[in-house]
Design an enzyme around this catalytic site. Sequence first.
Site, PDB file in Angstrom:
ATOM      1  N   THR A  94      16.364  43.157 -34.732  1.00  0.00           N
ATOM      2  CA  THR A  94      16.179  44.257 -35.806  1.00  0.00           C
ATOM      3  C   THR A  94      15.002  43.814 -36.723  1.00  0.00           C
ATOM      4  O   THR A  94      13.863  44.301 -36.744  1.00  0.00           O
ATOM      5  CB  THR A  94      17.183  44.784 -36.573  1.00  0.00           C
ATOM      6  OG1 THR A  94      18.261  45.023 -36.054  1.00  0.00           O
ATOM      7  CG2 THR A  94      16.632  45.212 -37.649  1.00  0.00           C
ATOM      8  N   CYS A 115       8.822  66.917 -21.917  1.00  0.00           N
ATOM      9  CA  CYS A 115       9.989  67.328 -22.102  1.00  0.00           C
ATOM     10  C   CYS A 115      10.185  69.081 -21.016  1.00  0.00           C
ATOM     11  O   CYS A 115      10.085  69.014 -20.391  1.00  0.00           O
ATOM     12  CB  CYS A 115      10.454  67.594 -23.002  1.00  0.00           C
ATOM     13  SG  CYS A 115      10.458  68.530 -23.997  1.00  0.00           S
TER      14      CYS A 115
END
Length: 150
Positions: free
Chosen positions: A22, A105
Amino acid sequence: MHAGHPLDRPGGSDQLEGRLPTLLAAQENGTGCELAQSWLGVESIRQLRDLFWELLQTRFGKRVVLNGHPTERLPNTLNVSFVGKIGLTILSGLEGVAASTGSACHSGSVELSPVLKAMKVPPEIGMGAIRFSLGRTTTREEIEQVASRL
């Protein structure tokens, strides 16, 4: 290791577990944002984009339409429609040019982009949409060459 180091104590490494990726991602993201800011706003890219739009207008007149706001847009992107044409057909003759007809997409699909549909762009205009991307190394000569190849 010396005594008192977090990894010497039971549970010390548990405190870091899951946090390191992180922290690295946050640093990488910040670095990426700084890099993007360092060139996306560069006036020279905006000028090349605007030159490209002017060249297209001169060459095609009312047969080319700007998709999006005339000034409030990314400095390195030009999204235009060639009226009455199919963007995918135009792109097939532009090998080596950083351009696309729609979002990833929907690539390869010959249908009106959902974004252009939401903007209420008519199909006879929107089907000819192409998004050109300019980079830090794009030159005036390349812009002129692409405009002449269209």
